[in-house]
Enzyme design. Structure first.
Site, PDB file in Angstrom:
ATOM      1  N   LYS A 148       0.835   4.508  -4.061  1.00  0.00           N
ATOM      2  CA  LYS A 148       1.669   3.295  -3.998  1.00  0.00           C
ATOM      3  C   LYS A 148       2.380   3.034  -5.327  1.00  0.00           C
ATOM      4  CE  LYS A 148      -0.179   1.287   0.150  1.00  0.00           C
ATOM      5  NZ  LYS A 148      -1.014   0.293   0.840  1.00  0.00           N
ATOM      6  N   ARG A 187      -8.266   5.070   2.161  1.00  0.00           N
ATOM      7  CA  ARG A 187      -7.136   5.619   2.930  1.00  0.00           C
ATOM      8  C   ARG A 187      -6.274   6.425   1.962  1.00  0.00           C
ATOM      9  NH1 ARG A 187      -1.930   4.219   4.374  1.00  0.00           N
ATOM     10  NH2 ARG A 187      -1.374   4.560   6.555  1.00  0.00           N
TER      11      ARG A 187
HETATM   12  N1  HH2 Z   1      -0.877   1.038   3.711  1.00  0.00           N
HETATM   13  C1  HH2 Z   1       0.149   1.573   4.384  1.00  0.00           C
HETATM   14  C2  HH2 Z   1       0.123   1.672   5.779  1.00  0.00           C
HETATM   15  N2  HH2 Z   1      -0.939   1.264   6.475  1.00  0.00           N
HETATM   16  N3  HH2 Z   1      -3.098   0.318   6.524  1.00  0.00           N
HETATM   17  C3  HH2 Z   1      -4.134  -0.228   5.879  1.00  0.00           C
HETATM   18  N4  HH2 Z   1      -5.210  -0.645   6.580  1.00  0.00           N
HETATM   19  N5  HH2 Z   1      -4.154  -0.367   4.521  1.00  0.00           N
HETATM   20  C4  HH2 Z   1      -3.110   0.032   3.751  1.00  0.00           C
HETATM   21  O1  HH2 Z   1      -3.163  -0.152   2.516  1.00  0.00           O
HETATM   22  C5  HH2 Z   1      -1.980   0.615   4.405  1.00  0.00           C
HETATM   23  C6  HH2 Z   1      -2.010   0.731   5.818  1.00  0.00           C
HETATM   24  C7  HH2 Z   1       1.343   2.054   3.637  1.00  0.00           C
HETATM   25  O2  HH2 Z   1       1.239   3.398   3.308  1.00  0.00           O
HETATM   26  P1  HH2 Z   1       1.863   4.600   4.178  1.00  0.00           P
HETATM   27  O3  HH2 Z   1       1.269   4.641   5.544  1.00  0.00           O
HETATM   28  O4  HH2 Z   1       1.691   5.844   3.411  1.00  0.00           O
HETATM   29  O5  HH2 Z   1       3.414   4.302   4.234  1.00  0.00           O
HETATM   30  P2  HH2 Z   1       4.361   3.660   5.343  1.00  0.00           P
HETATM   31  O6  HH2 Z   1       3.866   2.310   5.668  1.00  0.00           O
HETATM   32  O7  HH2 Z   1       5.718   3.656   4.672  1.00  0.00           O
HETATM   33  O8  HH2 Z   1       4.326   4.546   6.555  1.00  0.00           O
END
Ligand code: HH2
Length: 266
Positions: free
Chosen positions: A205, A239
Site C-alpha cells: 500500500k 493479506r
Molecule cells: N485491501 C484491499 C482490498 N481488499 N480487504 C480487506 N479485508 N483488507 C484490506 O486491507 C483490503 C481488502 C486493497 O488492496 P488490493 O486488493 O490489492 O487492491 P484493489 O482494491 O485495487 O483491488
C-alpha cells in the site's frame, strides 16, 4: 491470505490476472508458496475506483472461482460487498466473504452469510472507495476503529452470524492518512483484544512507499515489516500479494511468539 485480483484496475496487480488461466496459475503459485486462504476480488477498491455491477463482477471472478474450487483444497475468500456475488461464490464453494463495507453496503449480505454459515471479514472504511481519501478525519483513529468494529461484530451476531465466523480488519488505507495508518498499526492489540481473529491488509500500500520509497512493485520490505508488527500484536491473518516472503517472515514471528513449538534441531 494470498490476494488474487481479477480486475483491470487494481492498484498493484490490476490486469495481470484478468485472464482465467493466468489467474488460476497465480492461485496455484500462491498455494505452493504457503497461502492458507486465497482472496479473489473482481472489483478494485483503490481510492477513486469506479464501482462495477453484479454481472460484470461475476463475469470476472466466476470462471476463476469455479475452477479454483474444483482444483484446490485451500479455502477461497470472495472479496465483495455484493450479496448476490457472495451467494454465487458460496454456491461454488467459497468459505469466506471479505466484505470491506462490514455488511453496510448491501442489506442482504448479513442474511446470506448467516444462512450459509461461512466466515465473514468485517473491515473498517470511512465513506466509500470513491470518497474515502478526501480529507479523512478522526479524533482518535485507533479508538474509533475499535468502537466501529465492535459495533459491526454486534450487528453480525444480531443477524445470526456465529461468533467464531467473525474476523475483524482495521482497513489499512481505507479513509486513512499515513499518520492514521501508523497509529492503527501501533495499537493493533486493542482490536485483537476484542476477542475475534484480526486481519491486516497493508501489502504494497502507498503509505509504505511514503515512508521507505518504492512504487507498488517495490514495497516488499515495508510490507513485511508491517506483517511482522501485526503478527507480534496477535493478528492472525495477513493479506498479501507476496505469499512466499510473507509466509517466511511470519514463520519467524511465530517462532519468537511460541519458542516451545520450535524444535531445536529442525
Ligand atoms: N485491501 C484491499 C482490498 N481488499 N480487504 C480487506 N479485508 N483488507 C484490506 O486491507 C483490503 C481488502 C486493497 O488492496 P488490493 O486488493 O490489492 O487492491 P484493489 O482494491 O485495487 O483491488
Amino acid at each position: 491470505m494470498g490476494v488474487l485480483n481479477v480486475t483491470p484496475d487494481s492498484f498493484s496487480d490490476g490486469g495481470r490476472f484478468a485472464d482465467p488461466d493466468a489467474a488460476l496459475a497465480q492461485f496455484d503459485r500462491m498455494v505452493e508458496e504457503g497461502a492458507e486462504v486465497i482472496d479473489i476480488g473482481g472489483e478494485s477498491s483503490r481510492p477513486g475506483a469506479e464501482p462495477v455491477d453484479v454481472g460484470e463482477e461475476w463475469r470476472r471472478v466466476g470462471p476463476v472461482l469455479t475452477r479454483a474450487a474444483v482444483n484446490f483444497a485451500v479455502p477461497i475468500s470472495i472479496d465483495t460487498c455484493k450479496a448476490e456475488v457472495a451467494r454465487r461464490a458460496i454456491d461454488c464453494g467459497a468459505a469466506v466473504v471479505n466484505d470491506i463495507s462490514a455488511l453496510r453496503f448491501d442489506g442482504d449480505m448479513a442474511r446470506v452469510v448467516a444462512e450459509t454459515g461461512v466466515s465473514i471479514v468485517l473491515m473498517h472504511m470511512l465513506g466509500t472507495p470513491r470518497s474515502m481519501q478526501m480529507n479523512p478525519t478522526y479524533d482518535d483513529v485507533a479508538a474509533e476503529i475499535r468502537v466501529f468494529l465492535n459495533q459491526r461484530a454486534q450487528a453480525a451476531l444480531a443477524a445470526g452470524i456465529s461468533k467464531e465466523k467473525i474476523i475483524l480488519d482495521p482497513g489499512i488505507g481505507f479513509g486513512k492518512t499515513l499518520v492514521h495508518n501508523l497509529h492503527i498499526l501501533g495499537r493493533l492489540k486493542e482490536i485483537v483484544d476484542l476477542g475475534y481473529p484480526a486481519l491486516v491488509g497493508a501489502s504494497r500500500k502507498s503509505f509504505i512507499g511514503k515512508i521507505s520509497g518504492g512504487d507498488e512493485s517495490d514495497r516488499l520490505e515495508g510490507s513485511l515489516a508491517v506483517a511482522t508488527v501485526a503478527a507480534m500484536a496477535g493478528v492472525k491473518i495477513i493479506r498479501t500479494h507476496d505469499v512466499r516472503q510473507t509466509r517466511r517472515a511470519l514463520e519467524v514471528c511465530g517462532a519468537v511468539l511460541h519458542p516451545e513449538r520450535c524444535a531445536e534441531n529442525r
